[in-house]
Write a protein that holds these residues in place. Structure first.
Motif, short mmCIF file in Angstrom:
data_model
loop_
_atom_site.label_atom_id
_atom_site.label_comp_id
_atom_site.label_asym_id
_atom_site.label_seq_id
_atom_site.Cartn_x
_atom_site.Cartn_y
_atom_site.Cartn_z
N VAL A 98 6.67 18.57 8.29
CA VAL A 98 5.97 19.78 8.72
C VAL A 98 7.03 20.72 9.31
O VAL A 98 7.56 20.45 10.38
N PRO A 99 7.36 21.82 8.62
CA PRO A 99 8.45 22.69 9.06
C PRO A 99 8.23 23.24 10.47
O PRO A 99 7.12 23.67 10.82
N GLY A 100 9.28 23.19 11.29
CA GLY A 100 9.24 23.77 12.63
C GLY A 100 8.46 22.98 13.66
O GLY A 100 8.41 23.38 14.83
N ALA A 101 7.88 21.85 13.28
CA ALA A 101 7.06 21.08 14.22
C ALA A 101 7.90 20.09 15.02
O ALA A 101 8.89 19.54 14.53
N THR A 102 7.49 19.87 16.26
CA THR A 102 8.13 18.87 17.11
C THR A 102 7.27 17.61 17.14
O THR A 102 6.31 17.48 16.37
N HIS A 103 7.59 16.68 18.02
CA HIS A 103 7.03 15.32 17.93
C HIS A 103 5.50 15.27 17.97
O HIS A 103 4.89 14.52 17.20
N LEU A 104 4.87 16.03 18.84
CA LEU A 104 3.42 15.96 18.99
C LEU A 104 2.69 17.04 18.19
O LEU A 104 1.48 17.21 18.35
N PHE A 105 3.40 17.79 17.38
CA PHE A 105 2.82 18.82 16.52
C PHE A 105 1.97 19.83 17.30
O PHE A 105 0.87 20.18 16.89
N PRO A 106 2.50 20.36 18.44
CA PRO A 106 1.72 21.32 19.21
C PRO A 106 1.79 22.75 18.67
O PRO A 106 1.03 23.62 19.10
N GLU A 107 2.68 23.00 17.73
CA GLU A 107 2.87 24.34 17.20
C GLU A 107 1.62 24.79 16.44
O GLU A 107 0.90 23.96 15.85
N PRO A 108 1.33 26.10 16.44
CA PRO A 108 0.14 26.61 15.75
C PRO A 108 0.10 26.18 14.29
O PRO A 108 1.06 26.38 13.54
N GLY A 109 -1.00 25.55 13.92
CA GLY A 109 -1.21 25.13 12.54
C GLY A 109 -0.56 23.82 12.15
O GLY A 109 -0.84 23.28 11.07
N ALA B 257 0.83 -1.21 0.00
CA ALA B 257 0.00 0.00 0.00
C ALA B 257 0.87 1.25 0.00
O ALA B 257 1.95 1.27 0.59
N PRO B 258 0.41 2.33 -0.65
CA PRO B 258 1.13 3.61 -0.59
C PRO B 258 1.23 4.11 0.85
O PRO B 258 0.25 4.07 1.60
N VAL B 259 2.41 4.61 1.23
CA VAL B 259 2.67 5.01 2.61
C VAL B 259 3.11 6.48 2.66
O VAL B 259 4.02 6.89 1.94
N LEU B 260 2.45 7.25 3.53
CA LEU B 260 2.84 8.63 3.78
C LEU B 260 3.38 8.73 5.20
O LEU B 260 2.69 8.38 6.17
N LEU B 261 4.61 9.21 5.33
CA LEU B 261 5.24 9.37 6.64
C LEU B 261 5.29 10.86 6.96
O LEU B 261 6.01 11.62 6.31
N ILE B 262 4.52 11.29 7.97
CA ILE B 262 4.46 12.70 8.35
C ILE B 262 5.31 12.89 9.61
O ILE B 262 5.09 12.23 10.63
N VAL B 263 6.26 13.81 9.53
CA VAL B 263 7.19 14.02 10.64
C VAL B 263 7.42 15.51 10.83
O VAL B 263 7.46 16.28 9.86
N GLY B 264 7.58 15.93 12.07
CA GLY B 264 7.91 17.31 12.35
C GLY B 264 9.35 17.63 11.96
O GLY B 264 10.26 16.82 12.19
N GLY B 265 9.57 18.79 11.38
CA GLY B 265 10.90 19.17 10.94
C GLY B 265 11.90 19.28 12.08
O GLY B 265 13.10 19.08 11.88
N ASN B 266 11.42 19.60 13.29
CA ASN B 266 12.30 19.71 14.44
C ASN B 266 12.35 18.44 15.28
O ASN B 266 12.96 18.43 16.35
N ASP B 267 11.68 17.39 14.82
CA ASP B 267 11.72 16.10 15.51
C ASP B 267 12.84 15.28 14.87
O ASP B 267 12.60 14.30 14.17
N GLU B 268 14.08 15.71 15.10
CA GLU B 268 15.21 15.25 14.30
C GLU B 268 15.47 13.75 14.40
O GLU B 268 15.74 13.09 13.39
#
Length: 218
Positions: free
Chosen positions: A185-196, A152-163
């Motif tokens: 997602v630029p500037g995002a950390t592990h739980l994506f708490p950043e605005p937007g 199946a096609p796989v999309l891996l979404i990761v925060g840019g700051n979750d190095e």
């Protein structure tokens, strides 16, 4: 729109789950949450709400029983039992196929943290039924040998700051033989708490399932 709490049988246990099926449904997405979370995760529910708006049904379930969750808080031994989590998720795919109101719907899997590994293993075990997979801040590396078997096609979404997790996702992606993408997602950390940030996750997931979770993909 159908909305109800259901019980998914898995071996000797029964797993609680929340099922939502829009009237004009395009497919259904099963959610596998990560360690320390549950089907009530506000992050997963935010993604589920976006999927509902896009015409997809969702099934948010707890892959561990209440007793296992309590034990896991102390021992952490269940959250990394990918074999157990994947087996229960695969059996949930079977459950969806057996329900008259969801039997004909293409199935997608959405996994967070260790739930992403479980989703990938389940996709490898149910290639005929799983049409697409999305990981949010996941640990796809824990799927190990199953990565090469995922069709199946796989999309891996990761925060840019979750190095650290981003590096693990890149390594796992190199082992996927089918179509796949990494969405950072630029500037995002592990739980994506950043605005937007979480909205970007939800939109990316809805777009991926919109492209691949179709009757033709079965």
């Amino acid at each position: 729109m159908l909305s109800e709490t259901v019980t998914v049988p898995s071996g000797t246990v029964a797993l609680p789950a929340d099922l939502v099926v829009p009237d004009e449904v395009r497919g259904i997405v099963l959610f596998a949450h990560g360690s320390g979370s549950s089907r009530f995760s506000p992050r997963n529910r935010a993604v589920a709400a976006e999927l509902h708006r896009a015409g997809f049904g969702t099934l948010l379930l707890d892959l561990l029983t209440e007793d296992e969750e309590r034990d896991d808080l102390v021992t952490a031994r269940h959250r990394f039992d990918i074999g157990l989590l994947a087996r229960r998720l695969a059996e949930t795919v079977d459950y969806v196929e057996q329900r008259p109101d969801t039997a004909d719907l293409p199935v997608g899997l959405f996994g967070a943290s260790t739930g992403a590994a479980a989703a990938l293993v389940a996709a490898a075990e149910r290639p005929r039924r799983v049409s697409a997979v999305v990981s949010r801040g996941g640990r796809p590396d824990l799927a190990d040998e199953a990565l090469e078997l995922v069709a199946a096609p796989v999309l891996l979404i990761v925060g840019g700051n979750d190095e650290t997790v981003l590096d693990l996702n890149r390594r796992a992606a190199s082992r996927l033989s089918g179509k796949h993408e990494i969405h950072v997602v630029p500037g995002a950390t592990h739980l994506f708490p950043e605005p937007g940030a979480l909205q970007q996750v939800a939109e990316a997931a809805a777009g991926w399932f919109g492209d691949y979770l179709t009757p033709a993909s079965r």
